[in-house]
Design an enzyme around this catalytic site. Structure first.
Site, PDB file in Angstrom:
ATOM      1  N   HIS A   1       0.864  -1.184   0.000  1.00  0.00           N
ATOM      2  CA  HIS A   1       0.000   0.000   0.000  1.00  0.00           C
ATOM      3  C   HIS A   1       0.900   1.234   0.000  1.00  0.00           C
ATOM      4  O   HIS A   1       2.012   1.193   0.541  1.00  0.00           O
ATOM      5  CB  HIS A   1      -0.838  -0.054   1.282  1.00  0.00           C
ATOM      6  CG  HIS A   1      -1.926   0.962   1.379  1.00  0.00           C
ATOM      7  ND1 HIS A   1      -1.703   2.267   1.750  1.00  0.00           N
ATOM      8  CD2 HIS A   1      -3.264   0.857   1.190  1.00  0.00           C
ATOM      9  CE1 HIS A   1      -2.854   2.919   1.783  1.00  0.00           C
ATOM     10  NE2 HIS A   1      -3.818   2.088   1.438  1.00  0.00           N
TER      11      HIS A   1
ATOM     12  N   ASP B   1       2.857  -4.827   8.118  1.00  0.00           N
ATOM     13  CA  ASP B   1       1.661  -4.011   7.939  1.00  0.00           C
ATOM     14  C   ASP B   1       0.461  -4.967   8.015  1.00  0.00           C
ATOM     15  O   ASP B   1       0.190  -5.705   7.060  1.00  0.00           O
ATOM     16  CB  ASP B   1       1.731  -3.302   6.577  1.00  0.00           C
ATOM     17  CG  ASP B   1       0.436  -2.574   6.243  1.00  0.00           C
ATOM     18  OD1 ASP B   1      -0.550  -2.693   6.990  1.00  0.00           O
ATOM     19  OD2 ASP B   1       0.417  -1.889   5.190  1.00  0.00           O
TER      20      ASP B   1
ATOM     21  N   GLN C   1      -4.686  -5.283   6.811  1.00  0.00           N
ATOM     22  CA  GLN C   1      -5.695  -6.174   6.207  1.00  0.00           C
ATOM     23  C   GLN C   1      -5.653  -7.578   6.799  1.00  0.00           C
ATOM     24  O   GLN C   1      -6.259  -8.504   6.257  1.00  0.00           O
ATOM     25  CB  GLN C   1      -5.482  -6.261   4.684  1.00  0.00           C
ATOM     26  CG  GLN C   1      -5.627  -4.938   3.962  1.00  0.00           C
ATOM     27  CD  GLN C   1      -7.041  -4.381   3.994  1.00  0.00           C
ATOM     28  OE1 GLN C   1      -8.006  -5.105   4.266  1.00  0.00           O
ATOM     29  NE2 GLN C   1      -7.173  -3.095   3.718  1.00  0.00           N
TER      30      GLN C   1
ATOM     31  N   CYS D   1      -4.654   2.486  -3.785  1.00  0.00           N
ATOM     32  CA  CYS D   1      -3.396   2.952  -3.148  1.00  0.00           C
ATOM     33  C   CYS D   1      -2.262   1.954  -3.368  1.00  0.00           C
ATOM     34  O   CYS D   1      -1.410   1.769  -2.481  1.00  0.00           O
ATOM     35  CB  CYS D   1      -3.579   3.225  -1.655  1.00  0.00           C
ATOM     36  SG  CYS D   1      -4.741   4.532  -1.304  1.00  0.00           S
TER      37      CYS D   1
END
Ligand SMILES: Cc1ncc(COP(=O)(O)O)c(C=O)c1O
Length: 415
Positions: free
Chosen positions: A132, A209, A212, A373
């Site tokens: 992202h 990250d 999600q 993104c």
């Protein structure tokens, strides 16, 4: 009825769960809402909505500052929520949980603070093709002022990381590996445990990250052995404006503060300021108090359903939607990794995704269209964008049927 199949096979009462989410009963353009934009943000259960109201009606006060009753009450609730987060992701210490504004804020914190201390000219920060923008741009900014550079782990056509290439790219110059647990565009679930293991063989710390992943998979930061992990409250049925940075104590202790202001200091004089202990060293200024407190309600809600149930139901939706969408002539799914979360990106012939999205919207179906993104990922596939349907545990097979018939209708109108 198809929903009954889900209930029978998994004892997962999706219709009961839907009653907890008031916005799911709304209508859009006169049609019942079919909300399939969960990767962008999730809807909120009453438990979270009522907790926010309760905060403002009964607890509102600034935290960590007052001796008075309300301030103590709000501080206790805020710190209790930190403990709930710590338990949820199994940190070794509660003070390894830093409250942020969200995933983007957490990554920027690490880029700014870790970057200032540990990343210098000639160093390399490693990311992947499917990141992202918020796991790309902070590292580019850091590279610009530090003289470091980025290297990018390649992927195959299915949207899977090329692990052999990754291994061959590691060397002493690499100072940090930053990788998405789950791709927001492809749905790929990356083998992050393996990536962490390999990186640690070279003494390279890893930032995950989990924007999600946190809503789909159980996460145990000690088992993963990640050095940093970030996520956002709003994607996990919690409030907007709150997120979490997990960091290993040894890194957080060594890193300089990110922002200066109230709460992050021990003493201030014009000659010298000393900093507060963890986690407050990284939490300057008045935070989003009600969101911090009510994140605990979202966690409790998820735990109450359980990740086994969540995974089973979302996976059924993913498989069903994949099979049904692929029956549409000219439709191509972007992201066909072996391990996927409930995210499906697709294109249909040369039809612009935006046009499909507009027609779906008129049918009450909320999907996302565009580059999500992830522009470098779109460049890899040589496309401008996709239509993305992302499913949560409150979605149903009937909603998948509506999506499929909506896409068919859009294709008929636009071909
Ligand atoms: C994989 C991933 N990383 C980071 C982000 C940024 O999250 P936020 O906007 O909540 O900071 C998103 C949001 O869509 C995402 O999907």
């Amino acid at each position: 009825m198809k929903n009954d199949n889900i209930i029978e096979s998994t004892e997962f009462k999706v219709e009961m769960i839907r009653k907890d989410f008031p916005l799911l009963t709304t209508t859009v353009h006169g049609k019942p809402l079919v909300y399939l934009d969960n990767a962008a943000t999730s809807q909120k259960p009453w438990d979270v909505i009522k907790a926010i109201e309760n905060y403002y009606a009964h607890q509102n006060s600034n935290i960590h500052r007052g001796v008075h009753y309300l301030s103590q009450l709000a501080t206790e609730a805020y710190e209790e929520s930190r403990k709930k987060v710590a338990q949820f992701i199994n940190t070794a210490h509660n003070h390894e949980v830093i409250f942020t504004k969200g995933t983007t804020d957490g990554i920027n914190l690490v880029a700014s603070s870790f970057g200032r201390k540990f990343i210098h000219s000639g160093d390399i920060i490693m990311i992947s093709t499917m990141e992202h923008h918020s796991n790309i741009v902070p590292w580019q900014l850091l590279s610009e002022y530090s003289g470091a550079s980025l290297s990018v782990i390649p992927i195959n056509e299915k949207g899977e990381l090329l692990l052999d290439q990754f291994k061959s790219m590691l060397n002493k110059k690499v100072k940090l590996v930053c990788i998405a647990y789950v791709s927001n565009t492809l749905g790929t679930v990356n083998p992050v445990k393996k990536i962490i293991e390999i990186s640690h063989q070279y003494n390279i710390p890893v930032l995950i990250d989990a924007a999600q992943a946190i809503q789909h998979l159980p996460i145990d930061v000690q088992e993963l052995d990640c050095d940093f992990l970030v996520f956002s409250g709003h994607k996990m049925y919690g409030p907007t404006g709150i997120g979490v940075l997990y960091g290993k104590e040894k890194w957080l202790e060594d890193m300089p503060p990110y922002q200066g202001g109230g709460d992050m200091i021990k003493t201030v004089s014009f000659d010298k300021t000393t900093y507060n202990e963890l986690p407050f060293k990284f939490e300057a200024g008045t935070p989003n108090i009600e969101a911090g407190i009510c994140l605990a309600n979202a966690i409790a809600y998820i735990k109450n359903i359980g990740f086994d149930q969540i995974h089973r139901h979302e996976h059924e939706l993913l498989e069903y939607a994949t099979d049904e969408l692929l029956k549409i002539a000219g439709l191509k799914i972007i992201g066909t990794a072996a391990h996927k979360a409930s995210v499906i990106s697709f294109i249909v012939d040369n039809i612009h995704p935006y046009d499909i999205g507009l027609i779906l919207d008129k049918l009450g179906i909320a999907v996302r269209t565009g580059h999500h993104c992830t522009q470098p990922l779109m460049d890899f596939y040589g496309i401008a964008g996709t239509v993305r349907a992302s499913f949560a545990f409150y979605n149903t097979k009937e909603e998948v049927d509506q999506l499929v018939s909506g896409v068919k209708k859009a294709v008929r109108m636009l071909s």
